[in-house]
Write a protein that holds these residues in place. Structure first.
Motif, PDB file in Angstrom:
ATOM      1  N   ALA A 153      70.731  19.871  53.890  1.00 19.46           N
ATOM      2  CA  ALA A 153      70.272  20.783  54.937  1.00 19.46           C
ATOM      3  C   ALA A 153      69.959  22.183  54.404  1.00 19.46           C
ATOM      4  N   LEU A 154      70.388  22.500  53.180  1.00 21.91           N
ATOM      5  CA  LEU A 154      70.242  23.848  52.628  1.00 21.91           C
ATOM      6  C   LEU A 154      68.765  24.225  52.451  1.00 21.91           C
ATOM      7  N   LYS A 155      68.371  25.331  53.094  1.00 24.11           N
ATOM      8  CA  LYS A 155      66.985  25.802  53.039  1.00 24.11           C
ATOM      9  C   LYS A 155      66.836  27.133  52.322  1.00 24.11           C
ATOM     10  N   ARG A 156      67.934  27.922  52.264  1.00 21.03           N
ATOM     11  CA  ARG A 156      67.850  29.245  51.634  1.00 21.03           C
ATOM     12  C   ARG A 156      69.135  29.537  50.875  1.00 21.03           C
ATOM     13  N   LEU A 157      68.963  30.005  49.647  1.00 24.16           N
ATOM     14  CA  LEU A 157      70.088  30.376  48.796  1.00 24.16           C
ATOM     15  C   LEU A 157      69.755  31.699  48.120  1.00 24.16           C
ATOM     16  N   ASN A 158      70.577  32.727  48.364  1.00 24.62           N
ATOM     17  CA  ASN A 158      70.369  34.031  47.747  1.00 24.62           C
ATOM     18  C   ASN A 158      71.421  34.234  46.668  1.00 24.62           C
ATOM     19  N   VAL A 159      70.960  34.377  45.434  1.00 23.69           N
ATOM     20  CA  VAL A 159      71.856  34.587  44.300  1.00 23.69           C
ATOM     21  C   VAL A 159      71.608  35.943  43.635  1.00 23.69           C
ATOM     22  N   THR A 160      71.040  36.889  44.378  1.00 22.22           N
ATOM     23  CA  THR A 160      70.794  38.236  43.878  1.00 22.22           C
ATOM     24  C   THR A 160      72.131  38.899  43.522  1.00 22.22           C
ATOM     25  N   GLY A 161      72.231  39.424  42.321  1.00 22.36           N
ATOM     26  CA  GLY A 161      73.446  40.126  41.909  1.00 22.36           C
ATOM     27  C   GLY A 161      74.598  39.213  41.527  1.00 22.36           C
ATOM     28  N   THR A 162      74.300  37.947  41.235  1.00 24.85           N
ATOM     29  CA  THR A 162      75.332  37.010  40.772  1.00 24.85           C
ATOM     30  C   THR A 162      75.157  36.803  39.271  1.00 24.85           C
ATOM     31  N   ARG A 163      75.963  35.930  38.694  1.00 24.08           N
ATOM     32  CA  ARG A 163      75.816  35.569  37.276  1.00 24.08           C
ATOM     33  C   ARG A 163      75.100  34.228  37.115  1.00 24.08           C
ATOM     34  N   VAL A 164      74.420  33.773  38.155  1.00 18.87           N
ATOM     35  CA  VAL A 164      73.692  32.506  38.098  1.00 18.87           C
ATOM     36  C   VAL A 164      72.499  32.662  37.167  1.00 18.87           C
ATOM     37  N   THR A 165      72.435  31.813  36.151  1.00 18.77           N
ATOM     38  CA  THR A 165      71.312  31.839  35.209  1.00 18.77           C
ATOM     39  C   THR A 165      70.582  30.505  35.166  1.00 18.77           C
ATOM     40  N   ASP A 166      71.275  29.419  35.477  1.00 21.45           N
ATOM     41  CA  ASP A 166      70.684  28.086  35.410  1.00 21.45           C
ATOM     42  C   ASP A 166      70.439  27.553  36.819  1.00 21.45           C
ATOM     43  N   ARG A 167      69.167  27.407  37.158  1.00 19.62           N
ATOM     44  CA  ARG A 167      68.785  26.926  38.488  1.00 19.62           C
ATOM     45  C   ARG A 167      68.105  25.565  38.434  1.00 19.62           C
ATOM     46  N   ARG A 168      68.140  24.920  37.294  1.00 20.11           N
ATOM     47  CA  ARG A 168      67.426  23.647  37.135  1.00 20.11           C
ATOM     48  C   ARG A 168      67.840  22.612  38.162  1.00 20.11           C
ATOM     49  N   ALA A 169      69.103  22.505  38.487  1.00 14.05           N
ATOM     50  CA  ALA A 169      69.569  21.503  39.446  1.00 14.05           C
ATOM     51  C   ALA A 169      68.978  21.743  40.833  1.00 14.05           C
ATOM     52  N   LEU A 170      68.600  22.974  41.118  1.00 21.20           N
ATOM     53  CA  LEU A 170      68.086  23.321  42.444  1.00 21.20           C
ATOM     54  C   LEU A 170      66.587  23.069  42.586  1.00 21.20           C
ATOM     55  N   THR A 171      65.887  22.920  41.487  1.00 25.09           N
ATOM     56  CA  THR A 171      64.430  22.769  41.559  1.00 25.09           C
ATOM     57  C   THR A 171      64.008  21.480  42.259  1.00 25.09           C
ATOM     58  N   ALA A 172      64.845  20.473  42.241  1.00 28.50           N
ATOM     59  CA  ALA A 172      64.516  19.202  42.888  1.00 28.50           C
ATOM     60  C   ALA A 172      64.800  19.210  44.390  1.00 28.50           C
ATOM     61  N   CYS A 173      65.380  20.266  44.887  1.00 30.72           N
ATOM     62  CA  CYS A 173      65.726  20.349  46.313  1.00 30.72           C
ATOM     63  C   CYS A 173      64.492  20.706  47.130  1.00 30.72           C
ATOM     64  N   GLU A 174      64.035  19.754  47.897  1.00 27.70           N
ATOM     65  CA  GLU A 174      62.841  19.933  48.699  1.00 27.70           C
ATOM     66  C   GLU A 174      63.096  20.922  49.831  1.00 27.70           C
ATOM     67  N   GLY A 175      62.223  21.903  49.953  1.00 24.10           N
ATOM     68  CA  GLY A 175      62.312  22.875  51.031  1.00 24.10           C
ATOM     69  C   GLY A 175      63.317  23.997  50.801  1.00 24.10           C
ATOM     70  N   LEU A 176      63.927  24.056  49.630  1.00 25.19           N
ATOM     71  CA  LEU A 176      64.915  25.100  49.340  1.00 25.19           C
ATOM     72  C   LEU A 176      64.234  26.313  48.721  1.00 25.19           C
ATOM     73  N   THR A 177      64.507  27.482  49.300  1.00 18.99           N
ATOM     74  CA  THR A 177      64.033  28.745  48.749  1.00 18.99           C
ATOM     75  C   THR A 177      65.217  29.422  48.094  1.00 18.99           C
ATOM     76  N   VAL A 178      65.066  29.759  46.814  1.00 17.41           N
ATOM     77  CA  VAL A 178      66.120  30.455  46.083  1.00 17.41           C
ATOM     78  C   VAL A 178      65.651  31.881  45.833  1.00 17.41           C
ATOM     79  N   VAL A 179      66.461  32.849  46.220  1.00 17.62           N
ATOM     80  CA  VAL A 179      66.153  34.255  46.043  1.00 17.62           C
ATOM     81  C   VAL A 179      67.124  34.839  45.031  1.00 17.62           C
ATOM     82  N   PRO A 180      66.692  35.623  44.061  1.00 16.37           N
ATOM     83  CA  PRO A 180      65.299  35.887  43.734  1.00 16.37           C
ATOM     84  C   PRO A 180      64.667  34.669  43.065  1.00 16.37           C
TER      85      PRO A 180
END
Length: 181
Positions: A153-180
């Motif tokens: 169900a996840l449609k929006r994930l904001n990781v601004t100002g976090t230590r997240v560097t690897d987003r590869r697992a999220l690229t396959a999520c249909e309809g998910l917007t990752v900010v930035p």
């Protein structure tokens, strides 16, 4: 808070400055029938446990700006209708108790930092199948969001100002917007 209650638990910077604990608990009890409540800290997590009786809560905000005393989320157990949760400035190590919130759609956790630069485990959030939006703005304790790819169900994930560097697992999520982006 619009159409809700604001509970001011104190203006100090620590437990010694809480003022009347019983007054703070009474204020929380007055929120029993509310659907939208905001708590301005400081107040240690265990004193928020009467909140579990507020089963009609749909939206809840905790501001812990003055040196957070929110170290666990046990006070959120048993809130079946909670759809929106905003936690500002907590010092929690995991999200285990949030897995007990079956209706949660929007989660905002800002300014989450752990002493010593530790990392919070987001894996328990996968159990919340209703989550549509997660905002971890300015939360350096968040470093790995790969488990969140399992929330359909996840449609929006904001990781601004976090230590997240690897987003590869999220690229396959249909309809998910990752900010930035």
């Amino acid at each position: 808070v619009t159409n809700g209650n604001t509970v001011n638990a104190g203006q100090g910077t620590g437990a010694a400055e809480l003022g009347s604990t019983s007054t703070a608990i009474q204020n929380l009890a007055s929120a029993l029938w509310a659907t939208d409540t905001e708590v301005i800290m400081p107040m240690p997590s265990p004193l928020l446990e009467p909140l579990q009786l507020c089963t009609k809560l749909v939206s809840f905000t905790v501001h812990a700006e003055h040196g957070s005393l929110i170290t666990d989320l046990n006070f959120l157990r048993g809130l079946p209708r909670l759809e929106t949760l905003v936690l500002s400035g907590p010092k929690i190590r995991d999200f285990d108790q949030l897995a007990t919130l079956p209706s949660l759609r929007t989660l905002t956790v800002t300014n989450l930092a752990l002493d010593g630069g530790g990392e919070v485990d987001v894996t328990p959030l996968v159990a919340i199948t209703t989550l549509q939006s997660i905002d971890f703005t300015n939360s350096p304790a968040v470093a790995n969001v790969a488990p969140l790819a399992k929330i359909q169900a996840l449609k929006r994930l904001n990781v601004t100002g976090t230590r997240v560097t690897d987003r590869r697992a999220l690229t396959a999520c249909e309809g998910l917007t990752v900010v930035p982006e």
